[in-house]
Structures are given as structure tokens and as C-alpha cells.
Enzyme design. Structure first.
Site, mmCIF file in Angstrom:
data_model
loop_
_atom_site.group_PDB
_atom_site.id
_atom_site.type_symbol
_atom_site.label_atom_id
_atom_site.label_comp_id
_atom_site.label_asym_id
_atom_site.label_seq_id
_atom_site.Cartn_x
_atom_site.Cartn_y
_atom_site.Cartn_z
ATOM 1 N N THR A 174 16.870 -0.922 21.375
ATOM 2 C CA THR A 174 16.130 0.298 21.698
ATOM 3 C C THR A 174 16.496 0.871 23.061
ATOM 4 O O THR A 174 15.934 1.887 23.473
ATOM 5 C CB THR A 174 14.611 0.042 21.640
ATOM 6 O OG1 THR A 174 14.291 -1.043 22.536
ATOM 7 C CG2 THR A 174 14.177 -0.327 20.238
ATOM 8 N N GLY A 175 17.418 0.232 23.767
ATOM 9 C CA GLY A 175 17.861 0.764 25.052
ATOM 10 C C GLY A 175 18.664 2.041 24.884
ATOM 11 O O GLY A 175 19.176 2.352 23.803
ATOM 12 N N GLU B 154 29.801 -5.784 31.829
ATOM 13 C CA GLU B 154 30.556 -6.217 32.997
ATOM 14 C C GLU B 154 29.632 -6.980 33.939
ATOM 15 O O GLU B 154 28.414 -6.878 33.866
ATOM 16 C CB GLU B 154 31.111 -5.011 33.754
ATOM 17 C CG GLU B 154 32.294 -4.328 33.121
ATOM 18 C CD GLU B 154 32.888 -3.295 34.048
ATOM 19 O OE1 GLU B 154 33.912 -3.583 34.694
ATOM 20 O OE2 GLU B 154 32.311 -2.192 34.146
ATOM 21 N N TYR C 78 42.818 2.017 24.389
ATOM 22 C CA TYR C 78 42.539 3.363 23.880
ATOM 23 C C TYR C 78 43.815 4.210 23.915
ATOM 24 O O TYR C 78 44.099 4.982 22.989
ATOM 25 C CB TYR C 78 41.465 4.066 24.708
ATOM 26 C CG TYR C 78 40.208 3.284 24.945
ATOM 27 C CD1 TYR C 78 39.795 2.270 24.082
ATOM 28 C CD2 TYR C 78 39.408 3.545 26.060
ATOM 29 C CE1 TYR C 78 38.640 1.554 24.315
ATOM 30 C CE2 TYR C 78 38.239 2.840 26.297
ATOM 31 C CZ TYR C 78 37.867 1.836 25.433
ATOM 32 O OH TYR C 78 36.719 1.124 25.684
ATOM 33 N N GLU D 160 47.791 -8.436 31.266
ATOM 34 C CA GLU D 160 47.803 -8.065 32.671
ATOM 35 C C GLU D 160 47.878 -9.333 33.509
ATOM 36 O O GLU D 160 47.874 -10.448 32.989
ATOM 37 C CB GLU D 160 46.542 -7.267 33.027
ATOM 38 C CG GLU D 160 45.241 -8.039 32.853
ATOM 39 C CD GLU D 160 44.005 -7.163 32.981
ATOM 40 O OE1 GLU D 160 44.107 -5.955 32.661
ATOM 41 O OE2 GLU D 160 42.954 -7.678 33.399
ATOM 42 N N HIS E 88 39.398 -5.711 37.255
ATOM 43 C CA HIS E 88 38.849 -6.752 36.385
ATOM 44 C C HIS E 88 38.656 -8.032 37.182
ATOM 45 O O HIS E 88 39.484 -8.387 38.017
ATOM 46 C CB HIS E 88 39.809 -7.045 35.225
ATOM 47 C CG HIS E 88 39.877 -5.960 34.216
ATOM 48 N ND1 HIS E 88 40.990 -5.755 33.418
ATOM 49 C CD2 HIS E 88 38.978 -5.019 33.841
ATOM 50 C CE1 HIS E 88 40.774 -4.729 32.604
ATOM 51 N NE2 HIS E 88 39.562 -4.272 32.849
#
Length: 691
Positions: free
Chosen positions: A58-59, A138, A201, A251, A294
């Protein structure tokens, strides 16, 4: 010696999970057959029939995401909000995951809760035996994830994707569990595994433009510890009839890409018609020891560089690219030149999680031995950065308080790596049980590998005590990396064995401070002399921006970069450098950037007098292209004459058409592009004209 964080390696599965809430075991699994976490790899294969729930349903963020996914035909069957019963978006809301599992029979759950609550939500899903768990948050505290990692290793029902991951998505099955930009995806036959969301993406958009659709896209995540590794993803793609080709995006940080290369080499040996694989590695221009956005994007002692990972993959037959926009034509050509791949029936029985570990090195039995314990995140006051490094005085005090004479260097994390030379070239890993600490067997192996096994027994005894004390500091203070030097000297003092230690770099988890409000005392002893804590870096971090000044000694570095996403930011710098540009900075606006954040990003970039042109390179997922356009225009309005340099803007991804239209109609002196190569060429042209 280096003690560094990593998932637990190959623990045999039981049906009980150890909880650090107390010294007791919790019975989570009802199946009496002894399997392992490796057996959960097939859970990654989602599709049109996958029943999905959301935790934190519900957030605001979960609601918006669920609405989009439902419109895309993802089979969301309800969700969980603690203490709530009822309906949301016309679907059931239940108070806990166990009830949701019983009533809704989910195959997967998306964790849409704040970082400080995420570990508890993941544990609840494991306890309820939900087959697939996607954690997108994160800044989950590292030691919370270490605990989750140990739990995962002792069960065989639940598989974790993430954390700090965009999630997992089946373009063929229209099943999204995460926040990937849906308009870029198209159904097809290329599987993708990526540490970076924004780079994935870009890859998807490039594939779709080239007429190459996607089957399954797995977000590995950019944290030091991930529930699913690249090798796990490869095993799914190998046996998936819908996947005919594979894209890997890695990476700097850890050894997941090297492990993937080793798997690919073996795969090619046992397969007559292997599926073609193309890959990209980001982070070639990363400064030593800096965390590049990151939490896991940094190179610890003994770990492979971006160049080494690139070469390793290339050596095993992977087609490498230097920018994700090249994946489309590359995969189209690879697929068209191959016969339809033969399906393999052989399945690996073991699974290695993406991991970081601990290293030790020495230069002779009486010389210094380097140790360190690592997993980074930067803190500047009460702001979210990527690591919290304490001053050398504070590190020395942590050791002197335990009675050690200070001399040279060592490091600690959740596994010890040892090398018989100080350049880390002969590194070996020694796992440590996070719950129990170093075993006698591990301590003996460390002594032998460092050459200290020939030292007097008093020295060996103190060395063993020291490693245990260092592990205590690592655990109790939620360290990422404890790097020191250990040396042996002759001693006639009966109360001193000759063991000397000198702290080099102690790094602690800023997420524990900022997300969970733990270890706040460390803020008072930060090393304010290091680059992460300089004025521009500190100011940027207050707004969730990660700014790293590159090659400050090089006056010719004149291209400022403003990018969303750590992986894309690293690759932007890499790609500009390969094309003859001289980037002056790395800048990641953060996944939740606003127009104000973009303005602050411009201020950070322009603080460097070397900058002659700014390249805004955006691929929106959570970040909206129209919001970036707003930020660019806000910067021009409010910074006025400070906007002293030309700006080149490239907007792709979520709301890209609106963002591009806003830039085109702004009337500002901006160069706007859709294609990366054209934008990069313009940036370098402007930079050269100004030099």
C-alpha cells in the site's frame, strides 16, 4: 591480510535457519529432503503464470509500480502491509507474508519497503518459503544482508534477486517484479544478466531498436553481496528454451565476471552449439579504492580490474562491446550467424553467489602481511554516500584499546584472503562463519599461507587472538573493510611476542548509520582528509549525489558528466575516454533524482574549473526524463552566469519523448541528441574547441 564481506560459500542445507536475534534455530522448512540453495536457481524462470505479491503493497512506490505492472498484464494477486487486512487496487491486502502465502499461493514477491526494514521483509518471505524474492531497495545495511546470506545458504525453497537491484522481468511472459522501464522491452529470445540497472535498460532499448526482443532480464544488483550471481543467471539461460542468446553486463568489484567466464569456458567445452554471448564491463576509469556509486563497485586488493575482467571474458569467446547501445546490432549479427542452439539437459548442481571475500598477503615471515576487510558505502554527516572511512587515529585506537603494538598492515571481512606477497598476486580465500568467527582450521591455514607458521608459538597464539579481535571489530562495528599490515619482529620482552600491526584503512557501512541509525559514533571519527569527504563531495552527498573527481592532476580533463545510475555513469566516462575525450568527473544523480538534484549536480560539476563542456546522459528507469529536463532548465535559470559552458543532453527511457520535447522547446543553448555516438562526438568536439 584482508577480511572482506561475502556470502557464505557452499554451506550444506538444513531445514533450519539460524537467526541472529538470539542463539537459537528457527524451523523454516517443512520438507525433510536435504537440498541446497543451488536448487532454487530454477525459481528465476518467471512468466505469464507467475503469481506475484508485493510487500509494502500500500506504499506510494509499490502502488504506482503495481498499477503499471498490472496494466502490462503481470499476474499480481495481492500484497502485504503489516497490520492491514482488506483491499488495495482491488486486490487482497494481508498483514503478513505467511498468511499471503497460505491464501494467495504466490510464486514470487517484490520487496518494496525502506532499506531499514528490507532485511526483515526478506527474512519473512524466506520463512514463508516464497520461491522467488526480488529486493530492489538501495542502502540496506551490509551486515543485515550478511545475515540474510547466511540464512539463504541453509535452505532450499527461496531464491533472492538483489538487493539494490532493478528486479527481474520476463518480456515474453509480461511479468515484471521491479521498476524496469516497460516501454523499452519487447518479447524475444535474448536473456540479460546485469549488475547495473541503467546499463541493462540501455541494452534492452538497443536490442528492441534492432528488432531483437528479450526473454528474461535478471538484475544482479550492485551491492557487494547478491542473492543471485551471473553464473546462476547463465545456468537458467542455458536450459531455457526461450533464450537463444545472452547479454552480460558487469563492472568493477568482486569476481562474479571471472566466475562467469570460467563457467562459459566449461559450457563451450561441453556444448556443440553454445548460445552466443555478448558482454560489457564498466569501470575502466575508476580511481583506485574509490567506490563508484554502487556499494560493490570498487576494487579491493587482489581483485581483478575492469580490463582483466574484459580480457577474461574475451578469451573464452564472449563478444565484448564498449557501450550498451551496441548490443542490438551485435546480438542480431550473432544470432543470425548461428544455427538454432541445441538445448542442453545437463544442469549444474552447485551455485556460487556473487561474492566478495577477505585477503591476506605477506612479504616473508618476518615482513609485513597485508590484511583487509571490505564492503564499501560513503558517509558524510547524515547523508547517504557509499562508505564511511575513519581516521587513522581512530583505527589505531580500536587496536590499541585491545593492547596491540602498532606497526604495519592487515584487512578483515567475512572471508579471509591470503597471499604470500604484498602485491596480492597469489591471493587465496579463507571463509569465516559470520556467526562463529574464524575456526581453528582457518587460523592454521592463515598462519601457513602467510608464513607465520614458522614463528614462535607465542607469536602464533597472539596472531590467532588478533584475528579474532579483528573479527569482533568487524562484526560489532559493522565494518566493510579493515585493512592493516601485520609484521613480526624479534622480541626479548616476555610479555610481547613480536607481533606488530599498523592500520591502513578502516571502512564501515554508511547504510548502518543512515538507514538504520546504528554506529552513529563513527561519524565523529571520520577521516576528513580523504577525497570522499572534500567540500564538493560532501555537498553532493547531502542530496544523494555521488561525485568523484577524476585525475585531478590532469589539467586537460575538461568534460563534465552528469548521469543517472552508477553503471551508466562509469560506462559514460569509459566510453568518452575510448573516443578521445578527457572526462573530469564521475557523477551519479541517484535513482530518485529530482529537478533540484539535477541543479545541485550541475553545481558540483561546475565547481571544477577544468570543465569546458557538460554531458548530461540519462536513461530513465525510476528517473523520469521530463524531470531531468526540468532540472536542466532549472539550472540554467537559477545558476545564471555560472552555467558558463555548453551542455549536451541525451535523454532516453521513461518519458523520453516528453523530456526531449521540453529540451527542444526550451529556447536554451543546448545540444540535444538521442544517439549516444552522436552525442559523445559533439561533446568531444566542443571540449577540443575550448582547450
Amino acid at each position: 591480510m584482508l577480511l572482506r564481506s561475502r556470502p557464505y560459500p557452499g554451506l550444506s542445507a538444513t531445514k533450519r535457519l539460524r537467526s541472529r536475534k538470539g542463539d537459537f534455530l528457527r524451523l523454516f522448512s517443512s520438507n525433510g529432503i536435504s537440498l541446497s540453495y543451488a536448487d532454487t536457481v530454477p525459481n528465476l524462470k518467471i512468466g505469464k503464470d507467475t503469481r506475484v505479491i508485493f510487500q509494502g503493497f500500500t506504499g506510494r512506490q509499490a502502488t504506482q509500480n503495481a498499477q503499471q505492472s498490472l496494466e502490462w498484464r503481470t499476474k499480481i494477486v495481492g500484497g502485504v502491509t503489516p497490520g492491514r487486512d482488506g483491499e488495495h487496487l482491488g486486490l487482497p491486502v494481508l498483514p503478513n507474508v505467511r498468511k499471503a502465502k497460505e491464501q494467495l499461493k504466490p510464486d514470487a514477491t517484490g520487496i518494496f519497503v525502506a532499506a531499514q526494514f528490507a532485511a526483515k521483509a526478506i527474512e519473512e518471505a524466506i520463512e514463508a518459503e516464497v520461491p522467488l524474492i526480488a529486493a530492489v531497495a538501495e542502502h540496506i545495511p551490509l551486515h543485515d544482508i550478511l545475515r540474510i546470506s547466511s540464512i539463504l545458504a541453509t535452505q532450499s525453497k527461496s531464491r533472492l534477486v538483489g538487493a539494490n537491484s532493478p528486479g527481474i522481468i520476463s518480456a515474453i511472459g509480461h511479468c515484471r517484479i521491479g521498476f524496469q522501464p516497460l516501454p523499452t522491452f519487447s518479447p524475444g529470445h535474448v536473456g540479460i544478466a546485469a549488475k547495473s540497472g541503467t546499463l541493462s535498460y540501455e541494452a534492452v532499448a538497443s536490442l528492441s531498436r534492432a528488432g531483437v526482443g528479450q526473454s528474461l532480464c535478471i538484475g544482479i544488483g550492485g551491492d557487494t553481496i547478491s542473492g543471485t550471481s551471473m553464473t546462476d543467471a547463465l545456468k537458467v539461460f542455458e536450459t531455457d528454451d526461450d533464450t537463444h542468446g545472452i547479454v552480460l553486463i558487469g563492472e568493477i568489484g568482486g569476481e562474479a565476471e571471472v566466475e562467469a567466464a570460467n563457467w562459459i569456458a566449461e559450457y563451450h567445452q561441453r556444448t556443440t552449439q553454445p548460445k552466443p554471448i555478448s558482454a560489457l564491463i564498466a569501470g575502466f576509469q575508476a580511481p583506485p579504492a574509490r567506490v563508484m556509486g554502487h556499494a560493490g563497485a570498487w576494487i579491493a586488493p587482489g581483485e581483478p580490474s575492469a580490463e582483466e575482467k574484459h580480457k577474461k571474458l574475451e578469451q573464452v569467446g564472449v563478444t565484448m562491446v564498449d557501450h550498451p547501445a551496441k548490443f542490438g546490432t551485435t546480438m542480431r549479427n550473432l544470432l543470425s550467424s548461428k544455427a538454432a542452439p541445441r538445448q542442453n539437459t545437463k544442469r549444474e548442481s552447485s551455485v556460487n553467489q556473487q561474492k566478495r571475500t577477505m585477503h591476506t598477503s605477506r612479504s616473508g615471515a618476518a615482513g609485513p602481511t597485508a590484511m583487509s576487510s571490505s564492503n564499501s558505502n560513503c558517509v558524510t554527516g547524515r547523508v547517504q554516500c557509499r562508505s564511511l572511512t575513519v581516521s587513522s587515529d581512530a583505527a589505531r585506537k580500536m587496536l590499541s584499546d585491545k593492547g596491540y603494538k602498532l606497526s604495519n598492515s592487515i584487512s578483515l571481512a567475512e572471508s579471509v584472503y591470503a597471499s604470500p606477497s604484498s602485491n596480492w598476486q597469489e591471493t587465496r580465500s579463507f571463509p569465516i562463519d559470520l556467526n562463529k568467527g574464524p575456526s581453528r582450521q582457518t587460523l592454521n591455514a592463515l598462519l601457513q599461507h602467510t608464513g607465520f607458521d614458522h614463528a614462535p608459538s607465542a607469536f602464533q597464539s597472539e596472531f590467532n587472538t588478533f584475528v579474532n579481535d579483528l573479527f569482533y571489530i568487524f562484526r560489532s562495528s559493522e565494518a566493510v573493510s579493515l585493512e592493516l599490515t601485520v609484521s613480526q619482529s624479534q622480541s626479548n620482552d616476555p610479555e610481547h611476542s613480536g607481533l606488530h600491526v599498523q592500520p591502513k584503512r578502516f571502512v564501515f557501512d554508511d547504510a548502518a548509520v543512515n538507514s538504520a541509525q546504528r554506529q552513529t559514533h563513527l561519524l565523529d571519527v571520520r577521516d576528513l582528509a580523504i577525497p570522499e569527504y572534500q567540500r564538493v563531495e560532501r555537498e553532493a552527498a547531502k542530496h544523494g549525489i555521488v561525485y568523484v573527481k577524476l585525475t585531478p592532476e590532469d589539467a586537460s580533463a575538461n568534460i563534465g558528466t552528469l548521469v543517472n545510475g552508477a553503471g551508466l555513469a562509469m560506462n559514460t566516462v569509459d566510453a568518452l575516454s575510448r573516443r578521445g575525450g578527457r572526462p573530469a568527473n564521475f557523477l551519479d544523480t541517484g535513482g530518485k533524482a529530482t529537478a533540484e538534484t539535477v541543479k545541485k549536480s550541475f553545481e558540483a560539476v561546475l565547481a571544477d574549473e577544468r570543465v569546458k563542456v557538460i554531458f548530461v546522459n540519462i536513461f530513465g528507469g525510476l528517473t523520469l526524463c521530463n524531470m531531468i529536463a526540468d532540472g536542466v532548465m532549472l539550472a540554467f535559470r537559477e545558476l545564471g552566469e555560472k552555467m558558463r559552458v555548453p551542455v549536451v543532453v541525451r535523454l532516453r527511457g521513461t518519458n523520453e519523448e516528453l523530456g526531449q520535447k521540453m529540451i527542444a522547446e526550451s529556447g536554451l543553448d543546448l545540444s540535444a541528441y538521442d544517439d549516444f555516438e552522436e552525442a559523445a562526438a559533439k561533446v568531444i568536439e566542443l571540449a577540443n574547441a575550448k582547450s
